[in-house]
Design a protein around this motif. Sequence first.
Motif, PDB file in Angstrom:
ATOM      1  N   ARG A   1       0.971  -1.218   0.045  1.00  0.00           N
ATOM      2  CA  ARG A   1       0.246  -0.027   0.047  1.00  0.00           C
ATOM      3  C   ARG A   1       0.876   1.437   0.187  1.00  0.00           C
ATOM      4  O   ARG A   1       1.874   1.331   0.858  1.00  0.00           O
ATOM      5  N   LYS A   2       0.286   2.023  -0.849  1.00  0.00           N
ATOM      6  CA  LYS A   2       1.197   3.300  -0.654  1.00  0.00           C
ATOM      7  C   LYS A   2       0.196   4.502  -0.819  1.00  0.00           C
ATOM      8  O   LYS A   2      -0.682   4.743  -1.660  1.00  0.00           O
ATOM      9  N   SER A   3       0.645   5.494  -0.301  1.00  0.00           N
ATOM     10  CA  SER A   3      -0.513   6.749  -0.256  1.00  0.00           C
ATOM     11  C   SER A   3      -0.340   7.678  -1.697  1.00  0.00           C
ATOM     12  O   SER A   3       0.528   7.598  -2.146  1.00  0.00           O
TER      13      SER A   3
ATOM     14  N   ILE B   1      -5.297   8.569   0.678  1.00  0.00           N
ATOM     15  CA  ILE B   1      -4.370   9.053   1.384  1.00  0.00           C
ATOM     16  C   ILE B   1      -5.118   9.407   2.785  1.00  0.00           C
ATOM     17  O   ILE B   1      -6.273   9.713   2.738  1.00  0.00           O
ATOM     18  N   TRP B   2      -4.286   9.453   3.745  1.00  0.00           N
ATOM     19  CA  TRP B   2      -5.045   9.934   5.168  1.00  0.00           C
ATOM     20  C   TRP B   2      -4.344  11.242   5.261  1.00  0.00           C
ATOM     21  O   TRP B   2      -3.282  11.481   5.453  1.00  0.00           O
ATOM     22  N   ARG B   3      -5.288  12.276   5.398  1.00  0.00           N
ATOM     23  CA  ARG B   3      -4.962  13.587   5.723  1.00  0.00           C
ATOM     24  C   ARG B   3      -5.730  14.089   6.821  1.00  0.00           C
ATOM     25  O   ARG B   3      -6.634  13.540   7.327  1.00  0.00           O
ATOM     26  N   THR B   4      -5.041  14.951   7.752  1.00  0.00           N
ATOM     27  CA  THR B   4      -5.667  15.753   8.829  1.00  0.00           C
ATOM     28  C   THR B   4      -5.633  17.041   8.496  1.00  0.00           C
ATOM     29  O   THR B   4      -6.253  17.810   7.922  1.00  0.00           O
ATOM     30  N   GLY B   5      -4.522  17.867   9.217  1.00  0.00           N
ATOM     31  CA  GLY B   5      -4.344  19.439   9.027  1.00  0.00           C
ATOM     32  C   GLY B   5      -5.193  19.999  10.065  1.00  0.00           C
ATOM     33  O   GLY B   5      -5.938  19.244  10.772  1.00  0.00           O
TER      34      GLY B   5
ATOM     35  N   VAL C   1     -10.046  11.789  13.348  1.00  0.00           N
ATOM     36  CA  VAL C   1      -8.744  11.434  13.343  1.00  0.00           C
ATOM     37  C   VAL C   1      -8.390  11.267  11.981  1.00  0.00           C
ATOM     38  O   VAL C   1      -7.147  11.218  11.730  1.00  0.00           O
TER      39      VAL C   1
HETATM   40  C1  FMN Z   1      -2.932  10.649  11.457  1.00  0.00           C
HETATM   41  C2  FMN Z   1      -1.891  11.061  10.140  1.00  0.00           C
HETATM   42  C3  FMN Z   1      -2.134  12.573   9.745  1.00  0.00           C
HETATM   43  C4  FMN Z   1      -1.838  12.788   8.437  1.00  0.00           C
HETATM   44  N1  FMN Z   1      -1.972  13.955   7.766  1.00  0.00           N
HETATM   45  C5  FMN Z   1      -1.699  14.183   6.436  1.00  0.00           C
HETATM   46  C6  FMN Z   1      -1.728  15.409   6.078  1.00  0.00           C
HETATM   47  O1  FMN Z   1      -2.532  16.136   6.480  1.00  0.00           O
HETATM   48  N2  FMN Z   1      -1.037  15.945   4.949  1.00  0.00           N
HETATM   49  C7  FMN Z   1      -0.388  14.917   4.085  1.00  0.00           C
HETATM   50  O2  FMN Z   1      -0.038  15.310   2.848  1.00  0.00           O
HETATM   51  N3  FMN Z   1      -0.037  13.828   4.601  1.00  0.00           N
HETATM   52  C8  FMN Z   1      -0.633  13.260   5.870  1.00  0.00           C
HETATM   53  N4  FMN Z   1      -0.272  12.368   6.418  1.00  0.00           N
HETATM   54  C9  FMN Z   1       0.780  11.432   5.602  1.00  0.00           C
HETATM   55  C10 FMN Z   1       0.235  10.670   4.485  1.00  0.00           C
HETATM   56  O3  FMN Z   1      -1.221  10.061   4.883  1.00  0.00           O
HETATM   57  C11 FMN Z   1       1.074   9.312   4.116  1.00  0.00           C
HETATM   58  O4  FMN Z   1       1.214   8.455   5.228  1.00  0.00           O
HETATM   59  C12 FMN Z   1       2.416   9.808   3.826  1.00  0.00           C
HETATM   60  O5  FMN Z   1       2.347  10.905   2.865  1.00  0.00           O
HETATM   61  C13 FMN Z   1       3.342   8.722   3.451  1.00  0.00           C
HETATM   62  O6  FMN Z   1       2.789   7.995   2.409  1.00  0.00           O
HETATM   63  P1  FMN Z   1       2.783   6.419   2.825  1.00  0.00           P
HETATM   64  O7  FMN Z   1       1.552   6.117   3.531  1.00  0.00           O
HETATM   65  O8  FMN Z   1       2.727   5.722   1.325  1.00  0.00           O
HETATM   66  O9  FMN Z   1       4.121   5.744   3.374  1.00  0.00           O
HETATM   67  C14 FMN Z   1      -0.793  11.717   7.601  1.00  0.00           C
HETATM   68  C15 FMN Z   1      -0.590  10.417   8.193  1.00  0.00           C
HETATM   69  C16 FMN Z   1      -1.094  10.021   9.593  1.00  0.00           C
HETATM   70  C17 FMN Z   1      -0.735   8.820   9.882  1.00  0.00           C
END
Ligand code: FMN
Length: 191
Positions: A10-12, A132-136, A157
């Motif tokens: 899996r990759k974001s 992709i998981w985002r928060t901010g 979350v």
């Molecule tokens: C709790 C949490 C919040 C995140 N928030 C953001 C975000 O707001 N923006 C963002 O670009 N990546 C965010 N990420 C990181 C991406 O979801 C992602 O994990 C990262 O880009 C690395 O990619 P990968 O999952 O393929 O390793 C967050 C990850 C987690 C666990």
Amino acid sequence: MDALDALLNRKSVPRLMEPGPDEQQLEILFKAALRAPDHAALRPWQFIVFEGESRAELGDIFADALAAREPGTSEAALEKAKGKALRAPVVIAVIAKVSEHPKVPAIEQKLSAGAAAQNILIAAHAMGLAGIWRTGAACFDPYVRKKLGAVNEDEIVAFLYIGTSNGTPPLPELEISDYVSRWEHFSGPEN
Ligand SMILES: Cc1cc2nc3c(=O)[nH]c(=O)nc-3n(C[C@H](O)[C@H](O)[C@H](O)COP(=O)(O)O)c2cc1C
């Protein structure tokens, strides 16, 4: 897809195209979410799906929250905030619904919601979708919280962006030994 394949590959994906998950795939995503580990079966989760036009309403919520948080924000920045919800065909807000429990502190309930979010990402990947998981700041913003029904100790979350990948991003190469040690060889920092 094999379960280990899904977990290991899996990759974001930040930019996601149509198609998003269809009804059947959405159901599978949520079945996977509901298999998250859950101390005392509290089911501390709520998921809100934004798709099609309703993504624009989420974008409005992001922009209104930003305007209230940072008065004087430029029109361009507000437009950018609005557009954030349109970065994927489907956005899923994952909310930890936290309740008082004598044996299950809030952190465990939030972790359970995080596990549910991860299950959704893995299941999406296993079905050939991406996410992709985002928060901010929006996650912690009182206006966004109110609009999405997060109260008291509840936590937004994740905003999970789900759709179709437009390419296969490379996986990072990480050394397991940088993160894992066996207790008898433990050589962590001294306190
Ligand atoms: C709790 C949490 C919040 C995140 N928030 C953001 C975000 O707001 N923006 C963002 O670009 N990546 C965010 N990420 C990181 C991406 O979801 C992602 O994990 C990262 O880009 C690395 O990619 P990968 O999952 O393929 O390793 C967050 C990850 C987690 C666990």
